[in-house]
Design a protein around this motif. Structure first.
Motif, PDB file in Angstrom:
ATOM      1  N   PRO A   1       2.169   4.891  -2.123  1.00 16.30           N
ATOM      2  CA  PRO A   1       1.568   5.895  -3.008  1.00 16.30           C
ATOM      3  C   PRO A   1       1.984   5.731  -4.459  1.00 16.30           C
ATOM      4  O   PRO A   1       3.049   5.172  -4.754  1.00 16.30           O
ATOM      5  CB  PRO A   1       2.086   7.222  -2.429  1.00 16.30           C
ATOM      6  CG  PRO A   1       3.361   6.860  -1.736  1.00 16.30           C
ATOM      7  CD  PRO A   1       3.127   5.490  -1.168  1.00 16.30           C
ATOM      8  N   THR A   2       1.149   6.211  -5.350  1.00 14.26           N
ATOM      9  CA  THR A   2       1.467   6.224  -6.787  1.00 14.26           C
ATOM     10  C   THR A   2       1.198   7.631  -7.313  1.00 14.26           C
ATOM     11  O   THR A   2       0.115   7.908  -7.841  1.00 14.26           O
ATOM     12  CB  THR A   2       0.632   5.188  -7.565  1.00 14.26           C
ATOM     13  OG1 THR A   2      -0.728   5.234  -7.097  1.00 14.26           O
ATOM     14  CG2 THR A   2       1.170   3.788  -7.369  1.00 14.26           C
TER      15      THR A   2
ATOM     16  N   SER B   1      -2.148  -0.195  -4.294  1.00 10.75           N
ATOM     17  CA  SER B   1      -1.841   1.109  -4.879  1.00 10.75           C
ATOM     18  C   SER B   1      -2.642   1.342  -6.158  1.00 10.75           C
ATOM     19  O   SER B   1      -2.807   0.438  -6.978  1.00 10.75           O
ATOM     20  CB  SER B   1      -0.344   1.201  -5.189  1.00 10.75           C
ATOM     21  OG  SER B   1       0.434   0.919  -4.035  1.00 10.75           O
TER      22      SER B   1
ATOM     23  N   ALA C   1       0.843  -1.200   0.000  1.00 11.66           N
ATOM     24  CA  ALA C   1       0.000   0.000   0.000  1.00 11.66           C
ATOM     25  C   ALA C   1       0.877   1.248   0.000  1.00 11.66           C
ATOM     26  O   ALA C   1       0.946   1.979   0.982  1.00 11.66           O
ATOM     27  CB  ALA C   1      -0.926  -0.001   1.212  1.00 11.66           C
TER      28      ALA C   1
ATOM     29  N   VAL D   1       5.935   2.067  -6.110  1.00 10.43           N
ATOM     30  CA  VAL D   1       5.437   0.700  -6.199  1.00 10.43           C
ATOM     31  C   VAL D   1       6.501  -0.243  -6.761  1.00 10.43           C
ATOM     32  O   VAL D   1       6.585  -1.418  -6.389  1.00 10.43           O
ATOM     33  CB  VAL D   1       4.132   0.648  -7.035  1.00 10.43           C
ATOM     34  CG1 VAL D   1       4.402   0.805  -8.522  1.00 10.43           C
ATOM     35  CG2 VAL D   1       3.375  -0.637  -6.768  1.00 10.43           C
TER      36      VAL D   1
END
Length: 460
Positions: free
Chosen positions: A89-90, A124, A87, A103
């Protein structure tokens, strides 16, 4: 389902890779039922969790103090788990193309510590194909294992709404997917341990990825429509909020309102979808048009503020403006991709001295990301304009009379006797009544009351 039984019996562990606004609440929820390892590369953040401090304010310090999550920044501890949830961020790059660095990095870290028989679930937000086409090859390369044989993957998009105390992990239907039926069933059963609302089994990983990315794209487009209406109605001299209140009496009118669209989801996810569409030879029209409107709203707000200040006979260069709220949404410390910064930078281009107040914002993240320091409410004095950008609960409790005291003048003249009228020229009264420019982006205050109090009032 042997692995599921081992997890439930606390013979095997679940790991959470990425302990931010999404990963940490998931880790805490699972820790009530099973053994959980919470991993993050940010050691200072891990130290805060270990000391019972919740920097995200998502679950609170008391919950963090009492959780059984085994917080660590030691990646080798991931080898102790067999069910992994990623989990991280993207974000997007400056050119609005996907930044898959987090990721990909998480996949490499997990891959180095992946053991045979594991299941990896990505949460994500990504465009369709990232999990299977990008993440799986990284896991295979780093681990030396074969995807689909030695380990399985799934995708279950996060739906946590930061700062929202009503729509939580437990109360939102969880979309789950897996690379085969066995994995799908396994992922579904694991999430059913903590999601009271139940799960929806998507027919494929790509379907689940697509479902997530269009959820926020749809909201983005609807808000862009409201923002465009706001621009039009402001030109017409019509109050947008009044129009929406009237239109909202129809049963099927969608309840959206204009505003700044930032954060790590709505202002980002549409670019993931349009990026993939471009690769397939299709140039988005509606999605990118909506993004253009929303991305330009910070500049529009700043320009509208300056116009109101000019009408109030304010000297723009060297003026002082206070902005209340800098997070991307109310009652949340998250400042990632906040569009309030766009307002600040644009005002600074006019030579305006901007002061920022936000009791909820993460001060360190704000300084690290934007080089902005916060002020206290007590420091806001002798202002030429005040902007309420984020409707934190603390701000909603403020009175118009108290806000009035923040300006260079009281903003209006109370005439007690006729001799005071004689002593005050019409020009002075007019300028006093126009001295206080109040910009209320989310319509926190009553327009009529604000204007009767003597404010030059404007909102989206």
């Amino acid at each position: 389902m042997k692995l599921y039984e081992q997890i439930v019996n606390r013979e095997e562990k679940i790991s959470l890779i990425g302990l931010g606004y999404v990963g940490m609440p998931i880790a805490v929820a699972f820790a009530k039922k099973v053994e959980v390892i919470g991993f993050d590369v940010n050691k200072p953040k891990i130290d805060l969790y270990k000391n019972g401090v919740d920097p995200t304010k998502e679950v609170g310090n008391e919950v963090i103090k009492n959780t059984t999550v085994d917080f660590t920044s030691d990646e080798s501890r991931l080898r102790e788990a067999k069910f992994h949830i990623v989990a991280v961020p993207t974000p997007v790059k400056d050119d609005h193309t996907p930044d898959l660095t987090p990721v990909e990095s998480a996949s490499r870290t997990l891959g180095r510590n992946l053991t045979k028989g594991s299941i990896v679930v990505f949460e994500s937000t990504v465009y369709p194909g990232v999990t299977e086409d990008i993440c799986v090859p990284i896991l295979e390369k780093e681990s030396g294992l074969k995807g689909g044989v030695d380990f399985k993957v799934g995708y279950s998009p996060e739906r946590i709404n930061p700062g929202d105390k009503v729509h939580r992990l437990e109360s939102i239907i969880k979309v789950v997917s897996g690379q085969d039926d066995e994995t799908l069933d396994m992922v579904a059963k694991v999430y059913e341990l903590v999601v009271d609302a139940g799960v929806h089994k998507a027919t494929s990983i790509k379907v689940a990825e697509a479902a997530k990315v269009i959820e926020n794209s749809q909201r983005d487009i609807n808000i862009a429509f409201m923002n465009e209406l706001s621009i039009i109605f402001n030109k017409m001299g019509i109050d947008t909020k009044a129009v929406l209140n009237a239109a909202g009496t129809k049963w099927n009118f969608l309840n959206f309102s204009p505003g700044l669209v930032g954060g790590h989801c709505i202002g980002v996810d549409p670019y993931y979808l349009t990026y993939k569409a471009e690769q397939m030879g299709y140039h988005s029209q509606i999605i990118l048009s909506g993004r253009k409107i929303n991305d330009d709203m910070g500049k529009y707000v700043a320009e509208s503020t300056v116009k109101k200040m000019i009408k109030a006979n304010k000297q723009i260069n060297g003026a002082k403006v206070a902005i209340f709220g800098v997070t991307f949404k109310e009652n949340c410390p998250d400042v990632r991709n906040t569009k309030v910064v766009d307002v600040i930078r644009e005002l600074e281009e006019y030579g305006i001295d901007v002061k920022v107040v936000d009791p909820a914002a993460d001060k360190e993240d704000l300084w690290r990301g934007y080089r902005i320091n916060l002020c206290e409410v007590e420091d806001i004095k002798e202002m030429d304009a005040v902007i309420f950008a984020v409707p934190h609960d603390e701000f909603k409790a403020m009175r118009l009379e108290d806000i009035k005291m923040m300006f260079r003048s009281t903003g209006y003249v109370k005439l007690k006797a006729m001799d005071e009228v004689a002593a005050t020229s019409e020009f002075d009264i007019e300028n006093e009544s126009k001295g206080c420019v109040l910009i209320d982006l989310k319509g926190m205050f009553n327009r009529i009351e604000a204007e009767e109090t003597g404010f030059v009032y404007w909102r989206l």
